[in-house]
Write an enzyme that holds these catalytic residues in place. Structure first.
Site, short mmCIF file in Angstrom:
data_model
loop_
_atom_site.label_atom_id
_atom_site.label_comp_id
_atom_site.label_asym_id
_atom_site.label_seq_id
_atom_site.Cartn_x
_atom_site.Cartn_y
_atom_site.Cartn_z
N ASN A 209 9.86 -11.07 -4.09
CA ASN A 209 9.95 -11.38 -5.52
C ASN A 209 8.66 -12.02 -6.01
O ASN A 209 7.65 -12.09 -5.30
CB ASN A 209 11.17 -12.26 -5.79
CG ASN A 209 11.08 -13.62 -5.09
OD1 ASN A 209 10.01 -14.05 -4.66
ND2 ASN A 209 12.22 -14.28 -4.97
N GLN A 254 16.01 4.90 -8.67
CA GLN A 254 14.88 4.00 -8.85
C GLN A 254 15.32 2.72 -9.55
O GLN A 254 14.92 1.61 -9.18
CB GLN A 254 13.78 4.69 -9.66
CG GLN A 254 12.54 3.86 -9.89
CD GLN A 254 11.75 3.62 -8.61
OE1 GLN A 254 11.98 4.28 -7.61
NE2 GLN A 254 10.85 2.65 -8.63
N HIS A 257 17.00 -0.51 -7.76
CA HIS A 257 16.22 -1.44 -6.94
C HIS A 257 16.17 -2.82 -7.56
O HIS A 257 16.31 -3.84 -6.86
CB HIS A 257 14.77 -0.94 -6.82
CG HIS A 257 14.55 0.06 -5.74
ND1 HIS A 257 14.65 -0.25 -4.41
CD2 HIS A 257 14.22 1.38 -5.79
CE1 HIS A 257 14.40 0.83 -3.68
NE2 HIS A 257 14.13 1.82 -4.49
N GLU A 321 3.39 3.92 -8.13
CA GLU A 321 3.76 3.69 -6.74
C GLU A 321 4.34 4.98 -6.14
O GLU A 321 3.93 5.41 -5.07
CB GLU A 321 4.79 2.56 -6.68
CG GLU A 321 5.31 2.26 -5.30
CD GLU A 321 6.46 1.27 -5.33
OE1 GLU A 321 6.76 0.68 -4.27
OE2 GLU A 321 7.09 1.09 -6.40
N HIS A 322 5.32 5.56 -6.82
CA HIS A 322 5.95 6.81 -6.39
C HIS A 322 5.73 7.89 -7.44
O HIS A 322 5.90 7.63 -8.64
CB HIS A 322 7.47 6.66 -6.22
CG HIS A 322 7.89 5.54 -5.33
ND1 HIS A 322 8.26 4.30 -5.83
CD2 HIS A 322 8.01 5.47 -3.98
CE1 HIS A 322 8.61 3.52 -4.82
NE2 HIS A 322 8.46 4.18 -3.69
N ASP A 355 11.76 6.57 0.92
CA ASP A 355 12.27 5.21 1.06
C ASP A 355 12.85 4.97 2.45
O ASP A 355 12.88 3.84 2.93
CB ASP A 355 13.34 4.93 0.02
CG ASP A 355 12.78 4.73 -1.38
OD1 ASP A 355 11.56 4.47 -1.50
OD2 ASP A 355 13.55 4.82 -2.35
N HIS A 414 -36.45 -12.52 9.79
CA HIS A 414 -35.86 -11.27 10.24
C HIS A 414 -36.94 -10.36 10.85
O HIS A 414 -36.74 -9.75 11.91
CB HIS A 414 -35.18 -10.54 9.07
CG HIS A 414 -33.86 -11.11 8.69
ND1 HIS A 414 -33.71 -12.38 8.21
CD2 HIS A 414 -32.60 -10.56 8.72
CE1 HIS A 414 -32.44 -12.60 7.94
NE2 HIS A 414 -31.74 -11.51 8.25
#
Length: 427
Positions: A209, A254, A257, A321-322, A355, A414
């Site tokens: 969360n 979806q 969720h 996301e999807h 999923d 260097h």
């Protein structure tokens, strides 16, 4: 249920929903992280009682070996078989992602990369609204495939102080070495800094969360993280070949969720939107998590576009996301998509398969971060070190050009570092 946005006559650039954390949450989390860092298990036990209602002062924070092994007796055989199959699918999938060590040699320079697993990984598994054995598998399996020595799972306990048997079974089956009864920001802090019961880890992964996400943001840099996860997202691109009932079912899947889940339908067919709306009413009426679904669908959108090329522009702008491509020539559209966490091609490949580990991990970038981030991978649990070895001839050959660039940058030390070796070789 679906808010209509008609883009057919204009090329408007859509913005993804950005991850925004309430300042009050950030301040609360800052206090939690500070307490856990300073007080260790004492703070964990107190915060677990406060937020989860579980008094672990007698039993402790650790799920015992007997509790892990005993979970097998409490989980139905059919569910155990499904989890076993999920683990096997994920193991096969993530083995293909493991980076390989390689070596080459050229003109006296031997060079390559070595791959080493992390010593410890922390996997956060949320609780609260549901039990998530799939999230256990998604986070633990790639770490196990990578060869991580210790894999810690943190998950909120129930009020009686237990962890659900199916979560315990999944943790044992996937390869977790320790399961901790702790959730929220306090679990993230414990994995970042370590306590008596929770070893400090090298990387923390897994969704959670807003408090969990903010805690990961605050400890990032002290420990590796898999990114900051916002509410889950789905974009469906559909044409006349798609079944409205299937699309409605996908949108509800979806939506269940999270009340903040964001579902978007993109189509070239005006009539399809009305058909999906009608099918949605039927699906929502029978939804098991009706309150959550109703809340999430208040954010849902239907975007009408002129053609599939514009649909691709919308997808790339949103970087979801999807992404589900429910169109006639889905494979061709797939090649044109640049930004998406995971792509599900064709009407028979809804996101739900991903999923549950069908050729995908469900820990994926959200809030538009698919523009630059990928889903959880085996490579997230290893480090890759470059290695170089030179003989004296190679050092002499390369020293002049390296010194030239170093001097141009004002880094005389260097230049001297390589020139000395050349001078000594000449002597």
């Amino acid at each position: 249920m679906l808010e209509l946005l008609d883009l057919r006559s204009r090329r408007a650039r859509l913005e993804p929903r950005r991850l925004e954390i309430d300042p009050s949450i950030a301040e609360t989390v800052r206090g939690i992280v500070r307490r856990v860092r300073n007080e260790g298990d004492t703070a964990l036990l107190d915060l677990t009682l406060r937020f989860d209602g579980a008094d672990l002062r007698g039993s402790g924070l650790l799920v015992t070996r007997d509790e892990l092994e005993g979970a097998e007796e409490s989980v139905p055989s059919e569910l155990k078989a499904a989890i076993d199959a999920l683990v096997d699918r994920l193991t096969d999938f993530h083995r293909r992602q493991l980076p390989s060590e390689w070596w080459d040699e050229r003109d006296g320079v031997r060079f390559g990369e070595i791959v080493r697993p992390l010593a410890r990984a922390g996997c956060y598994v949320p609780g609260g609204r549901a039990v998530y054995p799939s999230s256990v598998c998604m986070t633990v399996v790639p770490a196990a495939v990578a060869g991580v020595d210790e894999i810690i799972v943190c998950t909120p306990p129930s009020r009686n102080g237990s962890v659900h048997p199916v979560v315990r079974y999944a943790a044992a089956r996937a390869g977790a070495t320790r399961v901790i009864k702790a959730g929220g920001a306090q679990a993230i802090a414990a994995m970042a800094y370590g306590t008596r019961s929770v070893p400090a880890v090298d990387r923390i992964v897994g969704p959670g969360n807003a408090y969990v996400t903010e805690a990961k943001r605050q400890v990032a840099g002290e420990v590796g993280t898999d990114g900051l996860a916002g509410p889950t997202e789905l974009v469906i691109v559909a044409d006349a070949s798609a079944d409205p009932r299937w699309l409605a079912a996908d949108l509800v899947a979806q939506a269940e969720h999270d009340p903040d889940a964001l579902a978007t339908l993109v189509t070239i067919e005006p009539g399809l939107i009305g058909s999906v709306q009608a099918a949605l009413e039927t699906e929502v009426a029978g939804a098991a998590r009706r309150d959550i679904v109703d809340a999430a669908l208040r954010h849902a959108r239907a975007i009408l576009v002129a053609d599939l090329q514009q649909a691709v522009h919308v997808v790339n702008d949103l970087a979801p996301e999807h992404l589900h491509l429910a169109v006639f020539d889905a494979s061709e559209i797939t090649r044109r998509v640049r930004n998406a966490g995971a792509i599900f091609v064709g009407s028979f490949t809804p996101v739900t398969f991903g999923d549950y580990g069908v050729a995908s991990n469900h820990v994926l970038p959200t809030a538009g971060t698919a523009r630059f981030a990928s889903g959880l991978r085996t490579a997230d649990f290893v480090t890759v070190s470059s290695v170089v070895e030179m003989d004296d001839e190679a050092a002499a050959r390369l020293a002049p050009e390296v010194a030239t660039i170093a001097r141009a940058e004002g880094l005389i030390g260097h230049a001297r570092s390589v020139e000395l070796r050349t001078q000594e070789r000449r002597k």
